[in-house]
Design a protein around this motif. Structure first.
Motif, PDB file in Angstrom:
ATOM      1  N   ARG A 232      46.391  40.786  12.844  1.00  0.00           N
ATOM      2  CA  ARG A 232      47.891  40.458  12.573  1.00  0.00           C
ATOM      3  C   ARG A 232      48.375  41.071  11.496  1.00  0.00           C
ATOM      4  N   ILE A 233      47.642  41.217  10.338  1.00  0.00           N
ATOM      5  CA  ILE A 233      48.039  41.869   9.024  1.00  0.00           C
ATOM      6  C   ILE A 233      48.060  43.154   9.393  1.00  0.00           C
ATOM      7  N   SER A 234      47.111  43.796   9.959  1.00  0.00           N
ATOM      8  CA  SER A 234      47.198  45.302  10.510  1.00  0.00           C
ATOM      9  C   SER A 234      48.582  45.606  11.235  1.00  0.00           C
ATOM     10  N   ALA A 235      48.888  44.912  12.273  1.00  0.00           N
ATOM     11  CA  ALA A 235      50.177  45.057  13.151  1.00  0.00           C
ATOM     12  C   ALA A 235      51.194  45.023  12.062  1.00  0.00           C
ATOM     13  N   LEU A 236      51.334  44.197  11.344  1.00  0.00           N
ATOM     14  CA  LEU A 236      52.307  43.946  10.405  1.00  0.00           C
ATOM     15  C   LEU A 236      52.528  45.181   9.505  1.00  0.00           C
ATOM     16  N   ILE A 237      51.357  45.713   8.840  1.00  0.00           N
ATOM     17  CA  ILE A 237      51.616  46.961   8.003  1.00  0.00           C
ATOM     18  C   ILE A 237      51.949  48.096   8.901  1.00  0.00           C
ATOM     19  N   LEU A 238      51.435  48.341  10.156  1.00  0.00           N
ATOM     20  CA  LEU A 238      51.844  49.394  10.872  1.00  0.00           C
ATOM     21  C   LEU A 238      53.335  49.260  11.291  1.00  0.00           C
ATOM     22  N   GLY A 239      53.961  48.128  11.457  1.00  0.00           N
ATOM     23  CA  GLY A 239      55.385  48.037  11.809  1.00  0.00           C
ATOM     24  C   GLY A 239      56.069  48.205  10.798  1.00  0.00           C
ATOM     25  N   CYS A 240      55.704  47.612   9.353  1.00  0.00           N
ATOM     26  CA  CYS A 240      56.650  48.028   8.329  1.00  0.00           C
ATOM     27  C   CYS A 240      56.493  49.233   7.704  1.00  0.00           C
ATOM     28  N   LEU A 241      55.478  49.929   7.893  1.00  0.00           N
ATOM     29  CA  LEU A 241      55.040  51.272   7.271  1.00  0.00           C
ATOM     30  C   LEU A 241      56.235  52.251   7.486  1.00  0.00           C
ATOM     31  N   PRO A 242      56.607  52.515   8.745  1.00  0.00           N
ATOM     32  CA  PRO A 242      57.608  53.779   8.851  1.00  0.00           C
ATOM     33  C   PRO A 242      58.916  53.321   8.458  1.00  0.00           C
ATOM     34  N   ILE A 243      59.464  52.154   8.239  1.00  0.00           N
ATOM     35  CA  ILE A 243      60.405  51.674   7.595  1.00  0.00           C
ATOM     36  C   ILE A 243      60.490  51.687   6.235  1.00  0.00           C
ATOM     37  N   ALA A 262      73.666  64.955   8.864  1.00  0.00           N
ATOM     38  CA  ALA A 262      74.939  66.038   8.965  1.00  0.00           C
ATOM     39  C   ALA A 262      74.595  66.779  10.188  1.00  0.00           C
ATOM     40  N   ASP A 263      73.461  67.210  10.655  1.00  0.00           N
ATOM     41  CA  ASP A 263      73.274  68.073  11.664  1.00  0.00           C
ATOM     42  C   ASP A 263      73.297  67.342  13.204  1.00  0.00           C
ATOM     43  N   SER A 264      73.675  67.956  14.010  1.00  0.00           N
ATOM     44  CA  SER A 264      73.691  67.215  15.356  1.00  0.00           C
ATOM     45  C   SER A 264      72.372  66.942  15.941  1.00  0.00           C
ATOM     46  N   MET A 265      71.306  67.846  15.876  1.00  0.00           N
ATOM     47  CA  MET A 265      70.086  67.756  16.380  1.00  0.00           C
ATOM     48  C   MET A 265      69.211  66.864  15.457  1.00  0.00           C
ATOM     49  N   GLY A 266      69.680  66.715  13.931  1.00  0.00           N
ATOM     50  CA  GLY A 266      68.967  65.855  13.120  1.00  0.00           C
ATOM     51  C   GLY A 266      69.322  64.365  13.614  1.00  0.00           C
ATOM     52  N   LYS A 267      70.606  64.089  13.985  1.00  0.00           N
ATOM     53  CA  LYS A 267      70.964  62.915  14.241  1.00  0.00           C
ATOM     54  C   LYS A 267      70.392  62.387  15.609  1.00  0.00           C
ATOM     55  N   LEU A 268      70.226  63.221  16.581  1.00  0.00           N
ATOM     56  CA  LEU A 268      69.124  63.283  17.664  1.00  0.00           C
ATOM     57  C   LEU A 268      67.829  62.643  17.182  1.00  0.00           C
ATOM     58  N   VAL A 269      67.412  63.475  16.217  1.00  0.00           N
ATOM     59  CA  VAL A 269      65.939  63.158  15.954  1.00  0.00           C
ATOM     60  C   VAL A 269      65.830  61.713  15.292  1.00  0.00           C
ATOM     61  N   LEU A 270      66.880  61.296  14.352  1.00  0.00           N
ATOM     62  CA  LEU A 270      66.807  60.162  13.755  1.00  0.00           C
ATOM     63  C   LEU A 270      67.072  59.059  14.796  1.00  0.00           C
ATOM     64  N   LEU A 271      67.797  59.262  15.633  1.00  0.00           N
ATOM     65  CA  LEU A 271      67.964  58.254  16.706  1.00  0.00           C
ATOM     66  C   LEU A 271      66.853  57.853  17.688  1.00  0.00           C
ATOM     67  N   VAL A 272      66.073  59.111  18.036  1.00  0.00           N
ATOM     68  CA  VAL A 272      64.894  58.942  18.829  1.00  0.00           C
ATOM     69  C   VAL A 272      63.722  58.176  17.786  1.00  0.00           C
ATOM     70  N   PHE A 274      64.337  56.183  15.619  1.00  0.00           N
ATOM     71  CA  PHE A 274      64.612  54.463  15.396  1.00  0.00           C
ATOM     72  C   PHE A 274      64.368  53.898  16.868  1.00  0.00           C
ATOM     73  N   LEU A 275      64.519  54.531  17.839  1.00  0.00           N
ATOM     74  CA  LEU A 275      64.341  53.905  19.339  1.00  0.00           C
ATOM     75  C   LEU A 275      62.767  53.728  19.390  1.00  0.00           C
ATOM     76  N   LEU A 276      61.923  54.569  18.856  1.00  0.00           N
ATOM     77  CA  LEU A 276      60.520  54.672  19.089  1.00  0.00           C
ATOM     78  C   LEU A 276      59.911  53.472  18.090  1.00  0.00           C
TER      79      LEU A 276
END
Length: 291
Positions: A232-243, A262-272, A274-276
């Motif tokens: 459970r601690i490993s899963a918590l670390i893996l979930g919080c590490l990207p953020i 500021a870039d249209s493609m960059g917005k798409l990358v950040l959105l993807v 976030f969803l992942l």
């Protein structure tokens, strides 16, 4: 585009106002109906409740239709405001993130509340056993124990007490309680009471065996949590590490993320990304629930 967003905003605000008005009227009608039928027996066994109200009731929230409509209107307004200020990515995030967070919070609150209720069950059943040995009937003993139970068990059994006061049979009220909270301990109690009310038998022995079973299951659950603590601690670390990494990059080098935004493609990358992140966190949460 600005005119289109403005029209959509106006339409959603009007729809939110209509929903709020309907919610207030429905709440008033429910209060009047409750006063008119407060003295009549109400058979609610098998009645279908709306999913949202059922989830909120299980988690311990008491919201009428007016309040639900108000929160829905606020959510729609924030989503549209995010869309006007930040474009469609903000609109999509504000449309998905608040309901997802609310769903996770309600599920967490429900599990915490049910765990506390099961921990209080042995004390309630012991109170029932003492009342039975003093000469009370099973129904009177259960009602007295429900009335003297501590929260959250006292609040959860308030629905069953109201049903019994209105004329519902004791076993039907406990079946309704077990179906609402979906726990084996409550189902076994409801089944035992139904068998005792129909065929008779030694209720004290049944309740004593149920106390032993609840305590054994609680002991086994604690041992399992101790054995799977590292997972459970490993899963918590893996979930919080990207953020945490994204926050660190934004603090140390904000131009990097702002340049992507500021870039249209960059917005798409950040959105993807976030969803992942949301999908990965949800999958790990589901896997941890099965451990």
């Amino acid at each position: 585009m600005a005119w289109l967003l403005g029209l959509v905003t106006l339409a959603c605000l009007i729809a939110g106002g209509v929903l709020l008005h309907r919610g207030v009227r429905q709440a008033a009608s429910e209060r009047v109906l409750y006063r008119l039928t407060s003295g009549l027996p109400v058979a609610q066994k098998g009645a279908k409740q709306r999913w949202l109200q059922r989830e909120l009731l299980r988690a311990g929230f008491h919201l009428d239709g007016g309040r639900l409509g108000l929160w829905l209107g606020i959510w729609l307004f924030l989503a549209l405001l995010g869309g006007l200020l930040g474009g469609w990515p903000f609109l999509l995030v504000m449309a998905i993130l608040p309901p997802a967070l609310m769903r996770l919070y309600v599920a967490w609150r429900y599990r915490l509340r049910v765990r506390r209720m099961i921990e209080q069950m042995p004390a309630l059943l012991d109170h029932v056993i003492r009342s039975l040995k003093s000469g009370r009937t099973l129904g009177d003993a259960l009602l007295l124990a429900m009335e003297n139970a501590a929260d959250p068990l006292h609040t959860a059994f308030a629905r069953s007490r109201r049903n019994i006061d209105r004329g519902m049979a004791l076993e039907d009220a406990l079946d309704d309680f077990a179906e609402l909270y979906e726990q084996d301990e409550f189902r076994i109690l409801a089944l035992g009471v139904r068998v005792n009310q129909r065929y008779g038998g030694n209720a004290s022995e049944l309740l004593e065996n149920l106390i032993v079973m609840i305590r054994d299951r609680e002991r086994a659950s604690r041992q399992l949590r101790a054995m799977t603590g590292e997972t459970r601690i490993s899963a918590l670390i893996l979930g919080c590490l990207p953020i945490s990494l994204a926050i660190y990059i934004f603090i140390t080098n904000p131009a990097f993320l702002l340049g992507l935004w500021a870039d249209s493609m960059g917005k798409l990358v950040l959105l993807v990304a976030f969803l992942l992140q949301l999908a990965g966190s949800f999958l790990m949460w589901r896997m941890l629930r099965s451990v």
